[in-house]
Design a protein around this motif. Sequence first.
Motif, short mmCIF file in Angstrom:
data_model
loop_
_atom_site.label_atom_id
_atom_site.label_comp_id
_atom_site.label_asym_id
_atom_site.label_seq_id
_atom_site.Cartn_x
_atom_site.Cartn_y
_atom_site.Cartn_z
N GLU A 77 7.29 2.47 51.31
CA GLU A 77 5.87 2.71 51.47
C GLU A 77 5.24 3.34 50.23
OE1 GLU A 77 5.05 4.85 55.03
OE2 GLU A 77 5.96 3.34 56.35
N ARG A 78 5.95 4.24 49.58
CA ARG A 78 5.44 4.89 48.38
C ARG A 78 6.14 4.33 47.15
NH1 ARG A 78 2.94 10.20 48.00
NH2 ARG A 78 4.12 10.40 46.08
N PRO A 79 5.42 4.14 46.05
CA PRO A 79 6.03 3.58 44.84
C PRO A 79 7.23 4.37 44.34
CG PRO A 79 3.65 3.54 44.64
CD PRO A 79 3.96 4.33 45.88
N ASP A 80 7.15 5.72 44.38
CA ASP A 80 8.26 6.50 43.84
C ASP A 80 9.50 6.38 44.72
OD1 ASP A 80 6.87 7.85 45.82
OD2 ASP A 80 7.25 9.84 45.00
N ASP A 81 9.32 6.36 46.05
CA ASP A 81 10.47 6.14 46.93
C ASP A 81 11.04 4.74 46.73
OD1 ASP A 81 10.44 8.62 48.06
OD2 ASP A 81 9.49 8.03 49.94
N ARG A 82 10.17 3.77 46.56
CA ARG A 82 10.62 2.39 46.39
C ARG A 82 11.43 2.24 45.10
NH1 ARG A 82 6.16 0.36 47.49
NH2 ARG A 82 5.29 -0.04 45.44
N VAL A 83 11.00 2.91 44.04
CA VAL A 83 11.73 2.83 42.78
C VAL A 83 13.09 3.52 42.90
CG1 VAL A 83 11.77 3.67 40.40
CG2 VAL A 83 9.71 2.59 41.30
N LEU A 84 13.12 4.71 43.49
CA LEU A 84 14.39 5.41 43.63
C LEU A 84 15.35 4.61 44.50
CD1 LEU A 84 16.26 7.80 43.24
CD2 LEU A 84 15.05 9.00 45.08
N TYR A 85 14.86 4.06 45.58
CA TYR A 85 15.71 3.26 46.45
C TYR A 85 16.22 2.02 45.72
CZ TYR A 85 17.29 0.73 50.61
OH TYR A 85 18.06 0.05 51.53
N GLY A 86 15.33 1.42 44.93
CA GLY A 86 15.74 0.24 44.14
C GLY A 86 16.82 0.58 43.14
N LEU A 87 16.70 1.73 42.49
CA LEU A 87 17.73 2.17 41.55
C LEU A 87 19.07 2.38 42.25
CD1 LEU A 87 15.65 4.77 39.50
CD2 LEU A 87 16.51 2.59 38.63
N LEU A 88 19.02 3.01 43.42
CA LEU A 88 20.26 3.26 44.17
C LEU A 88 20.91 1.95 44.60
CD1 LEU A 88 18.97 6.23 46.35
CD2 LEU A 88 20.78 6.36 44.63
N GLN A 89 20.09 0.99 45.04
CA GLN A 89 20.63 -0.30 45.47
C GLN A 89 21.19 -1.07 44.28
OE1 GLN A 89 20.89 -1.44 48.82
NE2 GLN A 89 20.55 0.76 48.96
N ALA A 90 20.48 -1.02 43.16
CA ALA A 90 20.95 -1.73 41.97
C ALA A 90 22.29 -1.15 41.49
CB ALA A 90 19.91 -1.64 40.85
N ARG A 91 22.46 0.17 41.62
CA ARG A 91 23.71 0.77 41.17
C ARG A 91 24.89 0.35 42.04
NH1 ARG A 91 24.36 7.24 40.46
NH2 ARG A 91 24.28 7.14 42.74
N THR A 92 24.63 0.15 43.33
CA THR A 92 25.73 -0.28 44.21
C THR A 92 26.22 -1.68 43.84
OG1 THR A 92 24.23 -1.21 45.89
CG2 THR A 92 24.82 1.12 46.10
N LYS A 93 25.37 -2.46 43.18
CA LYS A 93 25.73 -3.82 42.80
C LYS A 93 26.25 -3.91 41.36
CE LYS A 93 22.02 -5.53 45.79
NZ LYS A 93 20.72 -6.24 45.83
N THR A 94 26.33 -2.76 40.71
CA THR A 94 26.76 -2.72 39.31
C THR A 94 28.15 -2.11 39.20
OG1 THR A 94 24.43 -2.39 38.67
CG2 THR A 94 26.10 -1.95 36.99
N ARG A 95 28.96 -2.68 38.34
CA ARG A 95 30.33 -2.20 38.20
C ARG A 95 30.36 -0.76 37.72
NH1 ARG A 95 34.04 -2.07 34.17
NH2 ARG A 95 32.67 -3.24 32.75
N MET A 96 31.07 0.09 38.46
CA MET A 96 31.18 1.51 38.11
C MET A 96 31.82 1.66 36.72
SD MET A 96 33.02 4.61 40.22
CE MET A 96 31.99 4.26 41.65
N GLY A 97 31.20 2.49 35.90
CA GLY A 97 31.71 2.73 34.57
C GLY A 97 31.07 1.86 33.51
N SER A 98 30.34 0.82 33.93
CA SER A 98 29.69 -0.05 32.95
C SER A 98 28.48 0.64 32.34
CB SER A 98 29.26 -1.36 33.61
OG SER A 98 28.24 -1.12 34.57
N THR A 99 27.97 0.07 31.25
CA THR A 99 26.79 0.64 30.60
C THR A 99 25.61 0.64 31.55
OG1 THR A 99 27.54 -0.15 28.44
CG2 THR A 99 25.21 0.41 28.65
N GLY A 100 25.45 -0.45 32.30
CA GLY A 100 24.35 -0.54 33.26
C GLY A 100 24.46 0.52 34.34
N TYR A 101 25.65 0.78 34.80
CA TYR A 101 25.87 1.79 35.84
C TYR A 101 25.48 3.17 35.33
CZ TYR A 101 28.22 4.25 39.67
OH TYR A 101 28.50 5.05 40.73
#
Length: 227
Positions: free
Chosen positions: A59-83
């Motif tokens: 509902e709020r842009p800041d919550d949406r961005v934080l949630y998006g970051l958390l979701q993106a990290r779960t799909k990124t290999r741990m230890g990688s530059t992106g992670y």
Amino acid sequence: MGSVFRKLCCCCAGDDDDDDEKQPLVPQDPLEYFNREVQKRRDEETNLWSEPGDRSHSERPDDRVLYGLLQARTKTRMGSTGYRRLSVDIEAMRDTRREVREKWKQILENLGFMAEADSLLNVSAGASHDRMRNAPAARELLHTLHTETSVFYSREPPPERYLLILDRLLYLDIAEDFLAKAKRFYPPNDDSDEEAPGLAINLPLLMARVEAMNGRATEEDESERDD
């Protein structure tokens, strides 16, 4: 202080009533249910969602961005530059929220609520605007705090979680004292002062990074493996 503490217990305990009513009386696996509830509360306290009752975090842009970051990290290999990049952005947003909460806690403790400050500031996902006792007055106070003090960094609308907290302070008859202390401890920044970076400044950049990571995670991981 004893009567205030009894009031505090009553006004803070109600946040989770709706959630409890929706849960089965006897969960099939009590241990699993308990662990899930503990993890949910830990996540809520870690992320300090601006809209605590919004379970989708959209509902709020800041919550949406934080949630998006958390979701993106779960799909990124741990230890990688992106992670690692995602982790830095996530902690930056969390730190900003924690700093705001610490300001509120400092004011409450200065008012004498050392033992009760954390309970007053705790807002769970079960909190509801419908159960507020004095929403108009709480919203007016939130607007005053946002425009006449520096307890918030961003010029964007303040987090709704603090609207629920102000409703508690009104019930305890300490809201005006809290406002007076906030004005004293955190006066508004002068126009000549350098504005502290708020979440709103970083939102477009962070959202663009989330979108880029969603499409680039696989390529980056493959490239690192080749190296």
